[in-house]
Write a protein that holds these residues in place. Structure first.
Motif, short mmCIF file in Angstrom:
data_model
loop_
_atom_site.label_atom_id
_atom_site.label_comp_id
_atom_site.label_asym_id
_atom_site.label_seq_id
_atom_site.Cartn_x
_atom_site.Cartn_y
_atom_site.Cartn_z
N ASP A 180 0.82 -1.22 0.00
CA ASP A 180 0.00 0.00 0.00
C ASP A 180 0.85 1.27 0.00
O ASP A 180 0.35 2.35 0.30
N GLY A 182 3.16 1.83 2.09
CA GLY A 182 3.67 2.01 3.46
C GLY A 182 4.64 0.90 3.82
O GLY A 182 5.35 0.37 2.96
N THR A 184 5.46 -2.81 6.13
CA THR A 184 4.86 -4.01 6.70
C THR A 184 5.95 -4.81 7.40
O THR A 184 7.13 -4.45 7.34
N THR A 185 5.57 -5.88 8.10
CA THR A 185 6.57 -6.73 8.75
C THR A 185 6.97 -7.86 7.80
O THR A 185 6.19 -8.24 6.93
N ARG A 198 7.66 -7.31 16.50
CA ARG A 198 6.60 -6.27 16.59
C ARG A 198 6.90 -5.31 17.73
O ARG A 198 6.69 -4.10 17.60
N SER A 231 5.56 4.84 12.30
CA SER A 231 4.57 5.01 13.38
C SER A 231 3.23 4.40 12.99
O SER A 231 2.54 3.81 13.83
N ALA A 232 2.86 4.57 11.73
CA ALA A 232 1.58 4.00 11.25
C ALA A 232 1.61 2.48 11.39
O ALA A 232 0.62 1.86 11.83
N LEU A 233 2.73 1.86 11.02
CA LEU A 233 2.84 0.41 11.15
C LEU A 233 2.78 0.01 12.63
O LEU A 233 2.06 -0.94 12.98
N GLY A 235 1.29 1.44 14.97
CA GLY A 235 -0.10 1.61 15.42
C GLY A 235 -0.99 0.45 14.98
O GLY A 235 -1.97 0.11 15.65
N ARG A 236 -0.66 -0.16 13.84
CA ARG A 236 -1.48 -1.25 13.29
C ARG A 236 -1.18 -2.59 13.96
O ARG A 236 -2.00 -3.49 13.93
N LEU A 237 0.02 -2.74 14.53
CA LEU A 237 0.44 -4.06 15.04
C LEU A 237 -0.19 -4.35 16.39
O LEU A 237 -0.37 -3.50 17.20
#
Ligand code: ZN
Length: 237
Positions: A180, A182, A184-185, A198, A231-233, A235-237
């Motif tokens: 997207d 952005g 990811t892991t 994480r 930071s967005a990632l 926040g998602r984890l």
């Protein structure tokens, strides 16, 4: 192809396609403000990427003998394999996270029953690092303008390097480029401990200074808003 991401910072694209494609980065601190005045290579690809490393260094006017240091984000073959073949032209120090160096030099023993532990027990015998000065780094240690952040999970001694002058973070396999645009892991099978990874993402997002360029080991680096994407990632984890 080599690509300039910002003044004095280049992406060296190695390999053809994921998962065999990986990134290395070249940083010329003489072109940057702040600490450090060296030419640094961050990660080195697989051993068969070495002709590409040479070609891409050459395309921007450098060769292995011009490098002042190599910084490794972690000891995995797709990040360190090319290093042996840059020697002896490159004869400078090599920075690597302390826990990965302990693993590599036999002071730490990864679990035999763990898929990656088993892999490392084999690979450290077959593919040791070259006979150069190996500098173990921990949290907060510096090399020129680079500051190391210990970010275990993918590997026990994984480190991220922040460079203020380049406004860049060299993220190794802590995070990959997402679909997207952005972050990811990485794939679980490639890591020691995804829960720890994480936690490292969240911890790093909370303590790393601002940066634009998110320079990860696999995928297309972000050239703007790297810290926001991290930071967005988190926040998602
Ligand atoms: Zn990797």
């Amino acid at each position: 192809m080599v690509r300039e991401l910002g003044d004095g910072v280049w992406l060296l694209e190695l390999g053809l396609f994921p998962p065999l494609a990986s990134n290395a980065y070249l940083v010329d601190e003489r072109r940057l403000a702040g600490d450090g005045d060296g030419l640094a290579l961050v990660d080195t690809g697989l051993w068969w990427n070495e002709p590409t490393v040479r070609e891409e260094l050459g395309a921007v006017g450098y060769g292995p003998a011009d490098l002042d240091c190599v910084l490794l984000t972690h000891y995995d073959l797709d990040h360190v394999g090319g290093l042996n073949r840059l020697v002896p032209e490159f004869d400078g120090p090599v920075a690597v996270g302390r826990d990965d160096l302990d693993l590599l030099e036999g002071r730490a023993h990864p679990a035999l029953m763990h898929h990656k532990g088993l892999f490392h027990r084999v690979s450290r015998r077959l593919f040791p690092l070259p006979d150069l000065t190996l500098e173990p780094l921990g949290e907060g240690d510096t090399v020129g303008g680079f500051t190391a952040y210990h970010t275990p999970g993918h590997n026990p001694g994984h480190v991220v390097y922040h460079h203020a002058g380049a406004s860049a973070a060299f993220l190794g396999d802590l995070v990959w480029a997402g679909d997207d645009g952005g972050l990811t892991t990485p794939f679980w099978g490639d890591s020691y401990d995804m829960a720890e990874l994480r936690e490292s993402v969240a911890g790093l997002a909370a303590r790393i200074p601002a940066f634009d360029v998110a320079a990860m080991g696999h995928g297309d680096p972000l050239v703007r808003g790297g810290d926001d994407a991290l930071s967005a990632l988190a926040g998602r984890l």
